[in-house]
Design a protein around this motif. Structure first.
Motif, PDB file in Angstrom:
ATOM      1  N   UNK A 112      -1.376  -6.509  -6.348  1.00  0.00           N
ATOM      2  CA  UNK A 112       0.105  -6.245  -5.513  1.00  0.00           C
ATOM      3  C   UNK A 112      -0.485  -5.406  -4.072  1.00  0.00           C
ATOM      4  N   UNK A 113       0.203  -5.519  -2.693  1.00  0.00           N
ATOM      5  CA  UNK A 113      -0.176  -5.765  -1.218  1.00  0.00           C
ATOM      6  C   UNK A 113      -0.011  -3.731  -1.984  1.00  0.00           C
ATOM      7  N   UNK A 114       1.443  -3.362  -1.930  1.00  0.00           N
ATOM      8  CA  UNK A 114       1.840  -1.320  -2.113  1.00  0.00           C
ATOM      9  C   UNK A 114       1.360  -0.460  -3.278  1.00  0.00           C
ATOM     10  N   UNK A 115       0.566  -1.367  -4.570  1.00  0.00           N
ATOM     11  CA  UNK A 115      -0.944  -1.114  -5.406  1.00  0.00           C
ATOM     12  C   UNK A 115      -1.518  -0.240  -4.475  1.00  0.00           C
ATOM     13  N   UNK A 116      -2.016  -1.290  -3.742  1.00  0.00           N
ATOM     14  CA  UNK A 116      -3.332  -1.775  -2.861  1.00  0.00           C
ATOM     15  C   UNK A 116      -3.424  -0.285  -1.955  1.00  0.00           C
TER      16      UNK A 116
END
Length: 324
Positions: A112-116
């Motif tokens: 996911x983008x937030x994790x990245x």
């Protein structure tokens, strides 16, 4: 679109949430529509001081999102691709940013983008800190300062995965719990005891093989004193300020090594950038590299994000959400 602008250097309140024109990509550039933006100590340094000619600017070096426009000559990406990037320049605290295509990292569907945006800088930094200065594995002892911060939690997990015995320093009981959950074998509350004395006690007077120090002024002298014979200190940040000079002769008795580390020197080549990013994604996919704590704030609350980072009230990584 909206962006954070800095018109003068100073404390977090100099950051202003303003309207800006949507940028058009130049040749070999891509416009990325952001979904998550990572907040790093480097950003606070940029905000605090710099050359007058740089003003006005948008801070930030790390973000994840979707490609929405291509400049002439871009061949390896298309509109709609999910990407994350880390650049040695400002510009990420905005809803969309122009990035050179060769600095983009393709984002796997399962990340996911937030994790990245939470793992790109910190994950690749952990990779080079634990692989470039000495061999870390079973039998190695590693001391990690700020073990409950966004960087420290990843370092604890990675060092433990490599088989090291991990020591961490934190300021509170709550942060001690986070560091232990991330893999730290022993956690020292530096607000209550002298961490050098504790390291010597815990290692039977020997000291540790590697100290990873992103704090700087308040910890670096003690980091050197915590070393075992032929041990190494890597200073990769100065959260507490620029350290006082350390004389070379103090490193002779014990054959110590003192080194500096800067992520951008270790991802300058695209091959190396992708290698480190792939190692981070693999750790997430295999389940041993996890985001232990995260604070998500709207982009408009960048001031609060910097205040939390500088007063050390945050736990884990701070991420700005440009969609709200």
């Amino acid at each position: 679109m909206k962006a954070i602008l800095i018109h003068q250097y100073g404390d977090p309140t100099v950051m202003k949430f303003e309207d800006v024109e949507e940028p058009k990509p130049l040749p070999k550039q891509v416009r990325v529509r952001h979904e998550a933006i990572g907040v790093n100590f480097k950003d606070t340094g940029e905000r605090s001081d710099g050359p007058p000619e740089k003003l006005t600017f948008t801070p930030g070096v790390e973000a994840a999102g979707v490609v929405e426009a291509l400049g002439e000559g871009v061949e390896d990406f298309k509109v709609g691709d999910r990407v994350v990037y880390v650049v040695n320049a400002s510009g990420a605290y905005t809803q969309a940013n122009l990035v050179d295509a060769n600095r983009l990292i393709p984002l796997p569907d399962d990340i996911p983008s937030q994790l990245a945006a939470s793992l790109a800088v910190n994950g690749m930094t952990a990779h080079y800190l634990l692989h470039e200065y000495r061999e870390v594995g079973p039998g190695t002892t590693v001391l990690i300062h700020g073990a409950a911060g966004g960087m420290g939690l990843i370092l604890c997990q990675w060092a433990k995965k490599l088989g090291a015995t991990v020591f961490g320093t934190v300021s509170t009981k709550e942060k001690e719990k986070l560091a232990r959950e991330a893999g730290a074998d022993e956690v020292i509350r530096y607000t209550e005891v002298d961490f050098v004395e504790e390291i010597k006690r815990l290692t039977g007077g020997k000291g540790v093989d590697l100290v990873i120090d992103g704090v700087g002024k308040s910890t670096l002298p003690g980091s050197v004193k915590s070393l075992a014979i032929r041990g190494a200190v890597v200073c990769y940040g100065v959260a507490s300020g620029i350290p006082d000079p350390i004389h070379l002769t103090s490193m002779i008795w014990g054959s110590y090594t003192l080194a500096g580390g800067n992520l951008f020197d270790f991802i300058e080549q695209r091959k190396e950038l992708l290698l480190r990013a792939d190692a981070v994604f693999a750790g997430v996919r295999d389940g041993w590299l996890q985001l232990k704590a995260q604070t998500v704030l709207p982009l408009s609350e960048a001031v609060k994000a910097h205040e939390m980072l500088e007063n050390r009230s945050s736990k884990g990584k701070i991420v700005l959400d440009p969609t709200r």
